[in-house]
Motif scaffolding. Structure first.
Motif, PDB file in Angstrom:
ATOM      1  N   ILE A  39     -10.372   5.739   1.670  1.00 17.70           N
ATOM      2  CA  ILE A  39      -9.514   6.402   0.388  1.00 17.70           C
ATOM      3  C   ILE A  39      -8.556   7.140   1.191  1.00 17.70           C
ATOM      4  O   ILE A  39      -7.312   7.243   0.565  1.00 17.70           O
ATOM      5  CB  ILE A  39     -10.535   7.321  -0.131  1.00 17.70           C
ATOM      6  N   ILE A  40      -8.821   7.739   2.305  1.00 19.05           N
ATOM      7  CA  ILE A  40      -7.904   8.544   2.976  1.00 19.05           C
ATOM      8  C   ILE A  40      -6.755   7.731   3.631  1.00 19.05           C
ATOM      9  O   ILE A  40      -5.525   7.974   3.477  1.00 19.05           O
ATOM     10  CB  ILE A  40      -8.650   9.250   4.118  1.00 19.05           C
ATOM     11  N   LYS A  41      -7.094   6.344   4.165  1.00 12.05           N
ATOM     12  CA  LYS A  41      -6.086   5.470   4.421  1.00 12.05           C
ATOM     13  C   LYS A  41      -5.243   5.320   3.372  1.00 12.05           C
ATOM     14  O   LYS A  41      -3.855   4.925   3.676  1.00 12.05           O
ATOM     15  CB  LYS A  41      -6.685   4.218   4.860  1.00 12.05           C
ATOM     16  N   ARG A  42      -5.653   5.139   2.132  1.00  7.14           N
ATOM     17  CA  ARG A  42      -4.626   4.809   1.017  1.00  7.14           C
ATOM     18  C   ARG A  42      -3.775   5.721   0.746  1.00  7.14           C
ATOM     19  O   ARG A  42      -2.764   5.816  -0.031  1.00  7.14           O
ATOM     20  CB  ARG A  42      -5.468   4.266  -0.213  1.00  7.14           C
ATOM     21  N   GLY A  43      -4.198   7.072   1.143  1.00  6.94           N
ATOM     22  CA  GLY A  43      -3.454   8.269   0.724  1.00  6.94           C
ATOM     23  C   GLY A  43      -2.338   8.736   1.767  1.00  6.94           C
ATOM     24  O   GLY A  43      -1.513   9.314   1.538  1.00  6.94           O
ATOM     25  N   GLN A  44      -2.477   7.853   3.090  1.00  2.00           N
ATOM     26  CA  GLN A  44      -1.402   8.089   3.848  1.00  2.00           C
ATOM     27  C   GLN A  44      -0.885   6.775   4.517  1.00  2.00           C
ATOM     28  O   GLN A  44      -1.442   5.742   4.240  1.00  2.00           O
ATOM     29  CB  GLN A  44      -2.318   8.633   5.286  1.00  2.00           C
ATOM     30  N   LYS A  45       0.330   6.964   5.075  1.00  2.00           N
ATOM     31  CA  LYS A  45       1.068   5.761   5.627  1.00  2.00           C
ATOM     32  C   LYS A  45       1.572   5.976   6.884  1.00  2.00           C
ATOM     33  O   LYS A  45       1.970   6.937   7.396  1.00  2.00           O
ATOM     34  CB  LYS A  45       2.170   5.721   4.708  1.00  2.00           C
ATOM     35  N   LYS A  46       1.262   4.767   7.666  1.00  2.00           N
ATOM     36  CA  LYS A  46       1.619   4.697   9.047  1.00  2.00           C
ATOM     37  C   LYS A  46       3.067   3.751   9.219  1.00  2.00           C
ATOM     38  O   LYS A  46       3.175   2.564   8.697  1.00  2.00           O
ATOM     39  CB  LYS A  46       0.720   4.049   9.951  1.00  2.00           C
ATOM     40  N   PHE A  47       3.833   4.498   9.698  1.00  5.08           N
ATOM     41  CA  PHE A  47       5.563   3.816   9.753  1.00  5.08           C
ATOM     42  C   PHE A  47       5.518   2.783  10.689  1.00  5.08           C
ATOM     43  O   PHE A  47       5.533   3.240  12.134  1.00  5.08           O
ATOM     44  CB  PHE A  47       6.493   4.742   9.588  1.00  5.08           C
ATOM     45  N   SER A  48       5.757   1.580  10.604  1.00  8.24           N
ATOM     46  CA  SER A  48       6.071   0.653  11.745  1.00  8.24           C
ATOM     47  C   SER A  48       7.717   0.822  12.150  1.00  8.24           C
ATOM     48  O   SER A  48       8.489   1.069  11.344  1.00  8.24           O
ATOM     49  CB  SER A  48       5.661  -0.851  11.161  1.00  8.24           C
ATOM     50  N   LYS A  49       8.080   0.268  13.124  1.00 10.49           N
ATOM     51  CA  LYS A  49       9.263   0.496  13.459  1.00 10.49           C
ATOM     52  C   LYS A  49      10.148  -0.567  12.693  1.00 10.49           C
ATOM     53  O   LYS A  49      11.380  -0.201  12.692  1.00 10.49           O
ATOM     54  CB  LYS A  49       9.394  -0.293  14.998  1.00 10.49           C
ATOM     55  N   SER A  50       9.660  -1.720  11.853  1.00 11.82           N
ATOM     56  CA  SER A  50      10.594  -2.402  11.188  1.00 11.82           C
ATOM     57  C   SER A  50      10.721  -1.982   9.647  1.00 11.82           C
ATOM     58  O   SER A  50      11.369  -2.327   8.909  1.00 11.82           O
ATOM     59  CB  SER A  50       9.637  -3.768  11.025  1.00 11.82           C
ATOM     60  N   ASP A  51      10.048  -0.857   9.393  1.00  8.92           N
ATOM     61  CA  ASP A  51      10.009  -0.106   8.127  1.00  8.92           C
ATOM     62  C   ASP A  51       9.808   1.340   7.988  1.00  8.92           C
ATOM     63  O   ASP A  51       8.653   1.671   8.216  1.00  8.92           O
ATOM     64  CB  ASP A  51       8.964  -1.047   7.027  1.00  8.92           C
ATOM     65  N   THR A  52      10.852   2.007   7.727  1.00 11.64           N
ATOM     66  CA  THR A  52      10.561   3.446   7.888  1.00 11.64           C
ATOM     67  C   THR A  52      10.799   4.313   6.447  1.00 11.64           C
ATOM     68  O   THR A  52      10.855   5.311   6.285  1.00 11.64           O
ATOM     69  CB  THR A  52      11.668   4.286   8.809  1.00 11.64           C
ATOM     70  N   SER A  53      10.680   3.233   5.416  1.00  8.97           N
ATOM     71  CA  SER A  53      10.846   3.898   4.046  1.00  8.97           C
ATOM     72  C   SER A  53       9.518   3.691   3.703  1.00  8.97           C
ATOM     73  O   SER A  53       8.606   3.275   3.772  1.00  8.97           O
ATOM     74  CB  SER A  53      11.913   3.235   3.107  1.00  8.97           C
ATOM     75  N   SER A  54       9.380   4.650   2.216  1.00 13.25           N
ATOM     76  CA  SER A  54       8.242   4.698   1.722  1.00 13.25           C
ATOM     77  C   SER A  54       7.852   3.294   0.733  1.00 13.25           C
ATOM     78  O   SER A  54       8.834   2.685   0.207  1.00 13.25           O
ATOM     79  CB  SER A  54       8.007   5.990   0.623  1.00 13.25           C
ATOM     80  N   PRO A  67      -0.973   1.187   6.918  1.00 12.76           N
ATOM     81  CA  PRO A  67      -1.871   2.151   6.560  1.00 12.76           C
ATOM     82  C   PRO A  67      -2.278   2.791   8.064  1.00 12.76           C
ATOM     83  O   PRO A  67      -2.378   1.854   9.094  1.00 12.76           O
ATOM     84  CB  PRO A  67      -3.122   1.900   5.783  1.00 12.76           C
ATOM     85  N   PRO A  68      -2.539   4.091   8.100  1.00 11.40           N
ATOM     86  CA  PRO A  68      -3.038   4.615   9.386  1.00 11.40           C
ATOM     87  C   PRO A  68      -4.353   4.062   9.687  1.00 11.40           C
ATOM     88  O   PRO A  68      -5.238   3.761   9.005  1.00 11.40           O
ATOM     89  CB  PRO A  68      -3.229   6.033   9.214  1.00 11.40           C
ATOM     90  N   ALA A  69      -4.685   3.831  11.163  1.00  8.49           N
ATOM     91  CA  ALA A  69      -5.748   3.352  11.519  1.00  8.49           C
ATOM     92  C   ALA A  69      -6.948   4.297  11.686  1.00  8.49           C
ATOM     93  O   ALA A  69      -6.740   5.646  11.486  1.00  8.49           O
ATOM     94  CB  ALA A  69      -5.578   2.983  12.951  1.00  8.49           C
TER      95      ALA A  69
END
Length: 525
Positions: A5-20, A147-149
């Motif tokens: 649930i927490i993972k879905r609420g947060q995002k980890k940005f990769s180098k290839s994509d920095t937008s939401s 998503p964040p690890a």
């Protein structure tokens, strides 16, 4: 479940994509209509390029009308229909809500399946315009922020990437088909490499490499297959892919020690190394020394050790002169307190020694058997997976029929480090190397064998040590007696020194006691 649930609420940005992440308003057809029930949150629809994706966050309800099947239209109209379907498939949906836009999601899924079948059937040559739109659609769907690890939310050490509660991508029903479509496009005989490399370029490959950090094992498996096919078909990308994998390894080893896709990347490399031409390039040897061998350092090596061991042994099998480099590298990163890693290292060491020739063995045998001697007397014990299911370990003396010991190794058998080290004598090639250099090796490990027989707590180690000792005795009786004599002399000297030390301490205690008596007498007077 809480972590998911927490993972879905947060995002980890990769180098290839920095937008939401969100729903992309990318449509082009009279058969596709988009209705916005709420205002756009980021100023409009996403602009998508073949190698870069601007995934604008749009909260909207997308209504998608179906298009006819390929078989229901004339052959001349199929390319135009193909383009329209690809643009519909570029629409993104929110998969965290299974109810929202369910009809539109199913329409998109059916279109993706139809596109896969169309490419696989080879019904018609794909034009360059369609190929560009195809890669654009694939980029929109797969290149996203991960998503964040688990450790980023909980602060705990990263665990087994294959565990049951690992994160699973909610959009996988669509992503899987998109990956399958990309794979079919790459392997298709109708795909012109000269045209395709304009869209599957370095930027595209780098974004694929970034996705290997996905916690979803299903996605990593597809990425492994896709990248391997790209490596095989696009020769121009091969050096770049190897450098990209190198950089991931360097960050993992020297900075983060956390990455979900090390095992899959090593599987790709195992196939690549197997195809290296001889004589091996200096670039490949540097990769072995600077990347592969240091991969033994991280604590999580057990999760990818099988693939790593395969890559290492491939190098030695390709060029036996690298055996000395590999063995010294293993000794450099040999674990001190982690008995599970020690058992894994001993298993890998056996595989390397199987491909080692006498000249290379002689260069490293002294430090090697000093370490093996320490392993022989190890008192560590732990249940470990050895990867030797069903192998019967039988120790026979070369050129004789005498059975020294036999043990059935199972999937989760319990082994001490000492037992695993003693199993090296099960390998005929290693025993032959030892026999050829016995005048150097026997004196190094004889003391460890004697200490095992005298004081080791494990009865299995006692039995195995006795059998190895008998092997040495039969192999060279004179050398065995000489080692025994030197050991007894060393023990006698050690006992003499201990007795002398005790006498010295006793004299000091007597001197201190006499001084105390004199001081007491002076004080009384």
């Amino acid at each position: 479940m809480f972590n998911k649930i927490i993972k879905r609420g947060q995002k980890k940005f990769s180098k290839s994509d920095t937008s939401s992440d969100g729903v992309s308003n990318s449509t082009s057809s009279s058969n596709v209509s988009v209705n916005h029930d709420t205002q756009q949150q980021s100023g409009g629809g996403g602009v998508v390029t073949a190698n870069g994706v601007d995934r604008a966050s749009v909260s909207s309800v997308v209504v998608v009308e179906t298009l006819p099947l390929f078989r229901d239209v004339a052959i001349s109209d199929r390319q135009n229909l193909f383009l329209r379907k690809l643009r519909i498939c570029s629409i993104l949906f929110d998969f965290t809500d299974t109810v929202k836009s369910a009809r539109e999601k199913e329409i998109k899924r059916q279109m993706l399946l139809e596109i896969v079948d169309f490419i696989q059937s080879g019904s018609g040559k794909i034009t360059e315009v369609v190929q560009e739109e195809l890669i654009r659609m694939v980029s929109v769907n797969i290149f996203r922020c991960l998503p964040p690890a688990s450790h980023e939310n909980t602060g705990m050490e990263s665990g087994d990437p294959e565990e049951d509660d690992s994160y699973l991508e909610p959009s996988w029903p669509h992503l899987q088909i998109v990956y399958e479509l990309l794979l079919r496009y790459i392997v298709s005989t109708d795909t012109d490499t000269k045209i395709a490399k304009r869209y599957i370029d370095h930027s595209f490959v780098m974004k694929l490499l970034d996705l290997f950090d996905s916690e979803d094992p299903r996605e990593r498996e597809y990425l492994k297959t896709v990248l391997h096919r790209i490596y095989g078909k696009f020769m121009v990308h091969r050096p770049f892919i190897r450098r990209g994998i190198n950089n991931i390894f360097y960050r993992f080893i020297f900075e983060t020690e956390r990455h979900s896709g090390i095992g899959e990347l090593l599987e790709i490399l195992g196939s690549i190394i197997n195809g290296f031409a001889l004589p091996m390039k200096e670039e490949h040897k540097l990769f072995l020394v600077r990347a592969l061998i240091p991969l033994h350092k991280p604590k999580s090596v057990a999760f990818y050790h099988q693939q790593l061991s395969y890559c290492i042994t491939q190098f030695v099998e390709k060029d036996y002169k690298l055996a000395d480099t590999v063995i010294r590298g293993l000794l450099k990163y040999w674990p001190v307190t982690n008995c599970q890693k020690e058992v894994l290292f001993l298993g890998e060491l056996e595989e390397v020694l199987e491909s080692t020739q006498s000249a290379e063995f002689q260069r490293c045998m002294v430090p090697l058997f000093r370490q093996i001697g320490r392993c022989l007397t190890s008192s560590h014990f732990q249940v470990v997976w050895l990867g030797l299911v069903g192998r019967v370990c039988v120790l026979r003396f070369p050129n004789t029929s005498k059975l020294l010991f036999s043990s059935q190794i199972g999937l989760n058998d319990s082994f001490t480090v000492a037992e695993r080290a003693l199993f090296l004598w099960n390998n005929d090639h290693i025993v032959t190397l030892m026999a050829q250099n016995r005048t150097v090796i026997f004196p190094i490990i004889y003391e460890a064998l004697e200490k095992n027989i005298q004081s080791h707590w494990n009865q299995a180690v006692h039995g195995l040590t006795s059998n190895v000792r008998k092997m040495f005795l039969e192999m060279d009786n004179e050398l065995f007696e000489e080692c025994q004599r030197q050991y007894l002399e060393k023990e006698t000297r050690a006992k003499g020194l201990e007795q002398q030390r005790e006498l010295t301490w006793k004299r000091l205690e007597e001197v201190v006691a006499s001084k105390a008596v004199i001081e007491d007498m002076v004080m009384v007077n």
